[in-house]
Design an enzyme around this catalytic site. Structure first.
Site, PDB file in Angstrom:
ATOM      1  N   ASP A  22     -13.136  -0.668   0.405  1.00  0.00           N
ATOM      2  CA  ASP A  22     -12.807  -0.745   1.832  1.00  0.00           C
ATOM      3  C   ASP A  22     -13.928  -1.395   2.634  1.00  0.00           C
ATOM      4  O   ASP A  22     -14.665  -0.731   3.356  1.00  0.00           O
ATOM      5  CB  ASP A  22     -12.499   0.659   2.359  1.00  0.00           C
ATOM      6  CG  ASP A  22     -11.305   1.273   1.626  1.00  0.00           C
ATOM      7  OD1 ASP A  22     -10.568   0.515   0.962  1.00  0.00           O
ATOM      8  OD2 ASP A  22     -11.121   2.496   1.708  1.00  0.00           O
ATOM      9  N   ASP A  49       0.872  -1.182   0.000  1.00  0.00           N
ATOM     10  CA  ASP A  49       0.000   0.000   0.000  1.00  0.00           C
ATOM     11  C   ASP A  49       0.911   1.236   0.000  1.00  0.00           C
ATOM     12  O   ASP A  49       2.118   1.116  -0.249  1.00  0.00           O
ATOM     13  CB  ASP A  49      -0.936  -0.068   1.222  1.00  0.00           C
ATOM     14  CG  ASP A  49      -2.234   0.694   1.000  1.00  0.00           C
ATOM     15  OD1 ASP A  49      -2.170   1.859   0.577  1.00  0.00           O
ATOM     16  OD2 ASP A  49      -3.321   0.128   1.277  1.00  0.00           O
ATOM     17  N   ARG A  76     -10.122   1.008  -8.156  1.00  0.00           N
ATOM     18  CA  ARG A  76     -11.260   1.089  -7.238  1.00  0.00           C
ATOM     19  C   ARG A  76     -12.473   1.689  -7.937  1.00  0.00           C
ATOM     20  O   ARG A  76     -13.589   1.227  -7.787  1.00  0.00           O
ATOM     21  CB  ARG A  76     -10.897   1.897  -5.993  1.00  0.00           C
ATOM     22  CG  ARG A  76     -11.943   1.712  -4.899  1.00  0.00           C
ATOM     23  CD  ARG A  76     -11.491   2.290  -3.580  1.00  0.00           C
ATOM     24  NE  ARG A  76     -11.423   3.741  -3.628  1.00  0.00           N
ATOM     25  CZ  ARG A  76     -10.922   4.490  -2.651  1.00  0.00           C
ATOM     26  NH1 ARG A  76     -10.447   3.926  -1.548  1.00  0.00           N
ATOM     27  NH2 ARG A  76     -10.879   5.804  -2.760  1.00  0.00           N
ATOM     28  N   ASP A  84      -5.902   3.467  -6.892  1.00  0.00           N
ATOM     29  CA  ASP A  84      -6.859   3.711  -5.818  1.00  0.00           C
ATOM     30  C   ASP A  84      -7.286   5.178  -5.868  1.00  0.00           C
ATOM     31  O   ASP A  84      -6.743   5.960  -6.656  1.00  0.00           O
ATOM     32  CB  ASP A  84      -6.126   3.396  -4.485  1.00  0.00           C
ATOM     33  CG  ASP A  84      -7.071   3.315  -3.306  1.00  0.00           C
ATOM     34  OD1 ASP A  84      -8.280   3.131  -3.514  1.00  0.00           O
ATOM     35  OD2 ASP A  84      -6.579   3.429  -2.162  1.00  0.00           O
ATOM     36  N   HIS A 102      -6.281  -8.508   2.213  1.00  0.00           N
ATOM     37  CA  HIS A 102      -5.756  -7.155   2.436  1.00  0.00           C
ATOM     38  C   HIS A 102      -6.444  -6.559   3.660  1.00  0.00           C
ATOM     39  O   HIS A 102      -7.633  -6.757   3.842  1.00  0.00           O
ATOM     40  CB  HIS A 102      -6.050  -6.294   1.198  1.00  0.00           C
ATOM     41  CG  HIS A 102      -5.677  -4.842   1.338  1.00  0.00           C
ATOM     42  ND1 HIS A 102      -4.464  -4.415   1.819  1.00  0.00           N
ATOM     43  CD2 HIS A 102      -6.366  -3.712   1.024  1.00  0.00           C
ATOM     44  CE1 HIS A 102      -4.426  -3.084   1.807  1.00  0.00           C
ATOM     45  NE2 HIS A 102      -5.562  -2.637   1.337  1.00  0.00           N
ATOM     46  N   GLU A 136     -11.934   8.208  -7.663  1.00  0.00           N
ATOM     47  CA  GLU A 136     -13.380   8.466  -7.885  1.00  0.00           C
ATOM     48  C   GLU A 136     -13.675   9.848  -8.448  1.00  0.00           C
ATOM     49  O   GLU A 136     -14.744  10.007  -9.030  1.00  0.00           O
ATOM     50  CB  GLU A 136     -14.130   8.301  -6.560  1.00  0.00           C
ATOM     51  CG  GLU A 136     -14.225   6.873  -6.102  1.00  0.00           C
ATOM     52  CD  GLU A 136     -12.910   6.280  -5.609  1.00  0.00           C
ATOM     53  OE1 GLU A 136     -12.057   7.057  -5.146  1.00  0.00           O
ATOM     54  OE2 GLU A 136     -12.747   5.065  -5.720  1.00  0.00           O
TER      55      GLU A 136
END
Ligand SMILES: *[C@@H]1O[C@H](CO)[C@@H](O)[C@H](O)[C@H]1NC(C)=O
Ligand SMILES: *[C@@H]1O[C@H](CO)[C@@H](O)[C@H](O)[C@H]1NC(C)=O
Ligand SMILES: *[C@@H]1O[C@H](CO)[C@@H](O)[C@H](O)[C@H]1NC(C)=O
Ligand SMILES: *[C@@H]1O[C@H](CO)[C@@H](O)[C@H](O)[C@H]1NC(C)=O
Length: 966
Positions: free
Chosen positions: A647, A435, A631, A549, A705, A552
């Protein structure tokens, strides 16, 4: 796999490779690219003057009020009769038969008043019980019956002149009164295109001013398909505008009305509020992502909102906006047929569902560009859909192995400690991830050598172990002034590729490194930029894939460092019920400028466009098959990458909800999908994690994860019993990888789903329509995980066919009912469907090793003693082997006393494909002799399981094989 676990057998109808011709047809690979939209549309006036509409069946049939009338249609004659059968005139325009038929005239997220409602020209009736309460002012997806609803004669568009076009016909729509949202577009064109016999496209747009359209490069069609499976009916010229789409079925079937706007809420097409309502032919509705909840939607007054958002999926069935946007649904009709609908529109929107059954689309921009897919099987619907949006990408073989990650590995040492304890525990693992911990101050394309250790050396070590490495990359690029140069910022600034605010200055947001600017991936120059950054980093650290990630776009500021201006895009007249109440909540200002259009329009394409740029960058830099996990997603993204469900939480409910998510994403053309195994947020428990590892062994994308500060949850960090059960589950996965890889090939080449719901295989069995705690891998495997605490017995649904338990080899004759099955802690129940032949290999600790193992075949005979299957094989990482022919395709066939194999294509000979054993299930009697290519062979027969195990003297699968027993 132990001997016992390979004991399997079963039966049923069609299998993977029944239609060889179909398989070998090379499917066009619709590449999707950002293209600059240029309206090639003629204006309505031009079209009109071209050719006057000729009566050809359109507009002759009045549209009906609701579907209860239409269910009575038996044949085309009845369709004509409908003309006489006008619905009863309501006493008052506000009288409605049933609450279920009230269409919401006040969709705003606050409760209307009688005065406000009537000012819109709508009807007001307060519900009397809690069930009929309008709950729009509460958060949550359950709405209740609207108090304010449309009267029957609400003024709207009238049907104008119709004109035949080479692809179908057009209709002019006009209104002469304005509605209650600003800037109604008074004249529209409805362009009906018969694109193929099973694909219809209807575009409703403004003929005078080009509006934003999604730059998805969909197939271009210039001629109407000759024998369409559907017809489109439009109300007569001069009448209120309505249309219906009818599935044509020749006798003895009856036409089915799939889409029908008549009697639903009126079409509204204002600049920033577009609404289209339709009745639906059934209550079996699926899709409409990305949302959290059961796979089958409830039509009990739900509202599903889309506007991509960095939002941990928490409560199910709230309909709130999450990471992705997929305006597609699949619906099961009576008799096991199905159809699909896709609204190609990327603006913020919501879909309201009500029990009539009916649905309303509301979007705040773009146009109505609608596709309908006639199936009729659910699998065909998805194939037809992905023909438009693009087929799922072909993943590298290694990506099908098991992945381990955690946020909070502080160093290379800590990361490698996990890899090493996995190896010691002999649990398969192909890929290690990091990460944001690896970065220097969380800045992209940096490696925090001092604190973190030598990342490059770690990756080299992983490669020497036959493993792979993936790290996270976020889109936000730090703009912090610093003494040392930071090329990602400097080059991006030089290339002028940042998203701009409405004043034309780079928009400043905030994520992990602090203040950042964002690359605009609708700018073609961003591809060079991103490729350069990827290359520079790859020159240092030889990573194998990218995990993108926060796309959005996520922003810790609402809008920007300086907020957002007050204008009609930042504060539109209607805001769908997004979390945070404003479009800018937790993201950039809607008025921000991107190369293609405003964020108001292209916001939900950010993850998609970043995925395309990342795919391109990896392809250029590594010259091998790219692997990207994103994502945020939009329709068509599966062509470039995969997705994980974000998540999630370490809860049993989240484990269950990962199944509907996985089924949905496969329908949306994203075959590579999984959830964070054992849960991301919160500490997991050993029992939950053990069960989740068993389920996760059957995610197409299988990754464990978890979050910063949470207890380690890699399988090797638990007890011996937990490790043993996880090893077994992953060994089963690894053994099945040749089958899984073949499914991915079929997804890539033909648009089949990899993971699918039971009803895709058993569409006639209505019981399967609501099952989402069991699922299929292709057509041959049914997986039934334990999803609740302290559970060791499952009430498993078996569709009608023969199944074989993969753990025990026991035959189960399914008869469309539930059967109690033992589900001890150390196993996951998987069943093989009779009629299937599965190619297997022995598991190893990595796919690099397991690819070297010999193949085995698992033959599960069906009720008539037959089975078939296939195997796609190539080097596992070269780009475009299907297109270039550098692959092998082996077909397997079995009958009551034989199994044969034949290479239909032998384009990959660098590695030998050797077969060393054969397991046949459903062999009724002990054979007296077994031969392999006419030579006597060693075998074992189990009368208890009716299974035959034949030792094959290493046969090359590229040569014909014939095994016989008597
Ligand atoms: C068994 O499989 C064969 C070949 O796929 C098929 O033709 C046959 O109908 C199947 N039999 C049963 C009982 O499902
Ligand atoms: C929502 O509206 C209902 C009906 O008007 C009212 O009873 C309720 O208190 C309102 N709830 C909120 C949170 O405003
Ligand atoms: C609008 O259309 C309706 C129905 O066609 C008609 O009765 C009315 O007169 C029109 N109004 C105006 C202002 O043109
Ligand atoms: C990692 O481990 C090695 C050898 O055990 C040690 O020399 C090194 O200092 C460690 N590095 C970090 C960053 O902890």
């Amino acid at each position: 796999m132990g001997n016992k676990s390979v004991m399997v057998g079963c039966f049923i109808l069609f299998l993977i490779l029944m239609n060889l011709a179909l398989l070998y047809k090379l499917y066009a690979d619709p590449r999707i690219q950002i293209v600059i939209f240029q309206s090639k549309e003629q204006t309505f006036q031009e079209q009109n003057s071209a050719m006057k509409y000729q009566q050809r069946g359109f507009g002759q049939i009045p549209i009906l009020q609701g579907l209860h009338y239409l269910s009575k249609i038996n044949n085309n004659k009845d369709l004509e009769k409908l003309e006489e059968k006008q619905p009863l005139q309501a006493k008052s325009q506000c009288a409605v038969v049933d609450d279920a038929y009230k269409f919401d005239c006040y969709p705003e997220t606050f409760i209307a008043t009688k005065e406000k409602c009537e000012a819109r020209g709508c009807c007001w009736q307060v519900g009397l019980s809690d069930q009929t309460l309008d709950k729009k002012n509460l958060s949550g997806g359950v709405m209740g019956v609207p108090f304010c609803y449309y009267p029957k004669d609400f003024p709207g568009y009238k049907t104008g002149l119709k004109a035949i076009t080479p692809t179908g016909f057009t209709v002019g729509l006009t209104r002469n009164t304005t509605g209650f949202y600003p800037d109604d577009i008074m004249t529209l064109v409805m362009d009906v295109r018969y694109e193929t016999d099973y694909r219809l496209r209807i575009r409703i747009y403004d003929p005078k001013n080009a509006r934003y359209e999604v730059p998805l490069n969909t197939p271009k069609v210039s001629k109407a398909a000759p024998t369409q499976k559907y017809s489109v009916i439009v109300s007569k010229t001069g009448e209120s505008f309505n249309f219906a789409v009818v599935r044509k079925i020749l006798s003895p079937g009856r036409p089915v009305v799939l889409f029908n706007t008549s009697g639903a809420a009126p079409l509204i097409f204002a600049d920033q509020f577009i609404q289209l309502s339709t009745f639906l032919p059934s209550k079996y509705l699926y899709g409409l992502g990305e949302h959290r909840g059961s796979f089958l939607h409830s039509l009990d007054w739900r509202r599903l909102v889309t506007w991509n958002r960095d939002q941990a999926p928490h409560d199910p069935d709230t309909g709130t906006n999450l990471y992705g946007h997929h305006p597609f649904y699949l619906m099961m009709e009576d008799g096991g047929r199905s159809h699909g609908f896709f609204l190609l529109n990327s603006n913020a929107k919501e879909t309201a569902l009500q029990p009539a059954p009916a649905m309303t689309w509301r979007t705040i921009g773009g146009i109505l560009d609608m596709y309908m897919f006639m199936g009729p099987s659910p699998s065909e619907v998805i194939q037809q859909y992905t023909e438009v949006i693009g087929r799922s990408f072909m993943p590298p073989y290694w990506s099908l192995g098991f992945h381990v990650c955690k946020y909070g590995y502080k160093s290379v040492n800590e990361t490698m400690a996990v890899v090493n304890r996995m190896k010691e525990a002999k649990i398969p693992q192909d890929t290690q991830w990091n990460d944001i911990d690896y970065m220097e101050e969380y800045k992209d394309f940096t490696t925090g050598t001092d604190k973190f250790g030598d990342q490059a050396a770690m990756v080299d070590t992983l490669h020497s172990m036959g493993m792979h490495y993936i790290m996270i990359v976020d889109p936000g690029i730090s703009n912090k002034k610093s003494s040392s140069p930071y090329p990602p910022y400097d080059l991006g600034t030089k290339m002028d590729i940042w998203i701009k605010d409405s004043q034309g200055k780079p928009l400043v947001g905030k994520v992990w490194p602090g203040d950042v600017v964002f690359p605009d991936f609708t700018n073609p120059k961003s591809y060079d930029y991103w490729t350069q950054m990827t290359k520079d980093f790859h020159d240092k650290v030889q990573f194998d894939g990218m995990w993108i990630d926060m796309n959005e776009l996520s922003n810790f500021y609402d809008g920007s460092l300086t907020g957002c201006p007050e204008n009609k895009y930042d504060n539109p007249p209607y805001v769908p019920a997004v979390l945070g109440g404003k479009l800018k909540a937790k993201t950039i200002c809607p008025s921000s400028l991107q190369n293609f259009s405003m964020a108001y329009n292209v916001h939900d394409l950010y993850g998609f466009t970043e995925t395309m740029a990342t795919y391109q960058a990896l392809k250029t830099v590594r010259t091998k098959r790219p692997f990207v996990i994103s994502r945020s997603t939009f329709a068509g993204q599966g062509h470039y990458g995969g997705h994980w469900s974000g998540d999630n939480f370490a809860r049993y409910e989240d484990m269950y909800l990962s199944i509907p998510e996985m089924l949905n994403m496969n329908m949306f053309g994203i075959s590579m999908i999984g959830a964070d195994i054992c849960g991301f947020h919160d500490d997991t428990t050993e029992q939950l994690c053990q069960r989740w590892q068993q389920l996760g062994a059957f995610y197409p994308f299988s990754r464990n994860h978890n979050d910063l500060g949470k207890k380690p949850q890699d399988p090797a960090s638990f007890s011996q019993a937990m490790q043993d059960s996880t090893r077994l589950a992953l060994n089963v996965r690894y053994a099945l990888l040749p089958y899984l890889y073949t499914l991915f090939h079929k997804s890539n080449a033909m648009g089949e789903t990899v993971v699918r719901p039971l009803f895709f295989e058993f569409p006639q069995d209505v019981n399967t329509y609501s099952i989402d705690d069991q699922f299929m891998w292709g057509s041959a495997l049914m997986i039934t995980p334990v999803l609740t605490q302290d559970t060791t017995v499952l009430n498993t649904y078996f569709p009608a066919c023969v199944w074989y338990d993969l753990n025990l080899g026991k035959e189960i004759v399914g008869n469309s009912s539930r059967v109690k099955m033992d589900a001890p802690m150390d196993q996951i129940n998987v069943y093989v469907r009779g009629g299937s032949i599965l190619p297997l290999t022995m598991a190893s600790l990595t796919t690099t090793e397991s690819r070297k193992n010999n193949f085995k075949l698992l033959v599960a005979l069906n009720g008539t003693g037959q089975a078939n299957g296939g195997l796609f094989w190539d080097d596992g990482e070269t780009i475009g082997t299907h297109e270039s022919g550098a692959f092998n395709m082996i077909m397997f066939t079995a009958g009551r006393n034989f199994v044969s194999s034949e290479a239909m294509k032998a384009g990959y000979t660098a590695e030998r494909m050797l077969l060393d054993s054969l397991f046949v299930y459903g062999v009724e009697a002990a054979p007296k002799s077994v031969t392999v290519n006419s030579k006597a062979a060693q075998y074992q027969y189990s009368p208890q399981y009716k299974s035959l195990n034949v030792k094959i003297p290493l046969v090359d699968l590229l040569k014909p094989l014939s095994v016989k027993w008597m």
